[in-house]
Enzyme design. Structure first.
Site, mmCIF file in Angstrom:
data_model
loop_
_atom_site.group_PDB
_atom_site.id
_atom_site.type_symbol
_atom_site.label_atom_id
_atom_site.label_comp_id
_atom_site.label_asym_id
_atom_site.label_seq_id
_atom_site.Cartn_x
_atom_site.Cartn_y
_atom_site.Cartn_z
ATOM 1 N N CYS A 126 0.854 -1.183 0.000
ATOM 2 C CA CYS A 126 0.000 0.000 0.000
ATOM 3 C C CYS A 126 0.893 1.237 0.000
ATOM 4 O O CYS A 126 1.873 1.290 0.752
ATOM 5 C CB CYS A 126 -0.878 -0.013 1.250
ATOM 6 S SG CYS A 126 -1.938 1.437 1.404
ATOM 7 N N HIS A 168 -9.083 -3.541 -2.131
ATOM 8 C CA HIS A 168 -8.112 -2.740 -1.379
ATOM 9 C C HIS A 168 -8.531 -1.267 -1.362
ATOM 10 O O HIS A 168 -8.530 -0.625 -0.301
ATOM 11 C CB HIS A 168 -6.731 -2.925 -2.023
ATOM 12 C CG HIS A 168 -5.611 -2.177 -1.377
ATOM 13 N ND1 HIS A 168 -4.513 -2.801 -0.819
ATOM 14 C CD2 HIS A 168 -5.400 -0.846 -1.209
ATOM 15 C CE1 HIS A 168 -3.695 -1.881 -0.319
ATOM 16 N NE2 HIS A 168 -4.204 -0.677 -0.562
ATOM 17 N N GLU A 169 -8.902 -0.738 -2.545
ATOM 18 C CA GLU A 169 -9.231 0.695 -2.625
ATOM 19 C C GLU A 169 -10.568 1.004 -1.945
ATOM 20 O O GLU A 169 -10.701 2.029 -1.256
ATOM 21 C CB GLU A 169 -9.248 1.163 -4.087
ATOM 22 C CG GLU A 169 -7.914 1.010 -4.815
ATOM 23 C CD GLU A 169 -6.720 1.570 -4.059
ATOM 24 O OE1 GLU A 169 -6.874 2.579 -3.338
ATOM 25 O OE2 GLU A 169 -5.620 0.992 -4.166
ATOM 26 N N HIS A 172 -10.129 1.253 1.724
ATOM 27 C CA HIS A 172 -9.605 2.556 2.164
ATOM 28 C C HIS A 172 -10.744 3.532 2.458
ATOM 29 O O HIS A 172 -10.654 4.346 3.380
ATOM 30 C CB HIS A 172 -8.736 3.178 1.062
ATOM 31 C CG HIS A 172 -7.285 2.819 1.123
ATOM 32 N ND1 HIS A 172 -6.503 3.075 2.226
ATOM 33 C CD2 HIS A 172 -6.460 2.235 0.211
ATOM 34 C CE1 HIS A 172 -5.261 2.660 1.989
ATOM 35 N NE2 HIS A 172 -5.208 2.145 0.771
HETATM 36 ZN ZN ZN Z 1 -3.593 1.266 -0.120
#
Ligand code: ZN
Length: 214
Positions: A126, A168-169, A172
């Site tokens: 990341c 993953h995004e 966030h």
């Molecule tokens: Zn990330």
């Protein structure tokens, strides 16, 4: 939707960030903006400012370089992310990880749900946790719903590496970092990754470091 004369606080913040040209500063772990979650995008930025912000996210992602970047990673708590992966990897890696090219996309107000029960575990990193990678077991396929940058509805199934990127995004945007989902015993510094764990799959790392794979 704010009129051009009443800028929202988020619009002020984005204007300030865009005042200097070039890549934006990527916020790193420990900054509360990565943990607070985000506001749904509902026109807080007018279309021109939104387009400029998206251009800046893309530029920053390319400069890093990375394959995805979420607005909180540049300090903006809005439910927006960009993804793009040219996937310059050897054939064996492409096959093992499903790392196929992902064209540039803007995810606005995205959410995902698993499709099926299969999971895939690979090292990932990341931009907000520089220097480290760890193995994360994620849904092998997800249904992503939300909008694009023009407000058009998106409802699409992602598989392979692109499925990992959108999880993953989107995480966030909910204040979740990949480390929250990682096999912590797999945590490896970039130097160790380069020296030891360049195999297409993490089996050897799992055996040597002592963590489970799905
Ligand atoms: Zn990330």
């Amino acid at each position: 939707m704010a009129s051009p004369h009443e800028r929202t606080p988020l619009a002020e913040l984005v204007e300030e960030l865009l005042a200097t040209d070039g890549p934006l500063t990527v916020v790193v772990a420990g900054d509360p903006v990565l943990r607070r979650g985000t506001e749904r995008f509902e026109g807080q930025l007018d279309p021109t400012l939104l387009a400029r912000f998206i251009d800046a996210l893309r530029l920053t992602m390319h400069a890093a370089p990375g394959v995805g970047l979420a607005a909180p990673q540049v300090g903006v708590p809005l439910r927006i992310a960009v993804i793009e992966d040219p996937a310059p990897v050897p054939e064996e890696v492409r096959l093992a990880r499903g790392r196929v090219p992902q064209p540039f996309r803007v995810l606005v107000n995205p959410s995902y749900e698993p499709v099926g029960t299969a999971r895939a575990a690979f090292f990932e990193g990341c931009l907000s946790v520089p220097g480290w990678q760890a193995v994360v077991a994620r849904h092998a396929a997800v249904r992503l719903t939300g909008e694009d940058e023009r407000g058009r509805a998106v409802d699409e199934v992602f598989t392979g590496w692109p499925a990992r990127i959108v999880q993953h995004e989107t995480d966030h945007l909910d204040g979740t970092l990949y480390l929250d989902r990682a096999e912590l015993r797999s945590l490896s510094a970039n130097q160790a990754m380069a020296g030891r764990w360049t195999q297409p799959t993490p089996e050897e790392a799992a055996a040597s470091l002592g963590f489970e794979l799905p």
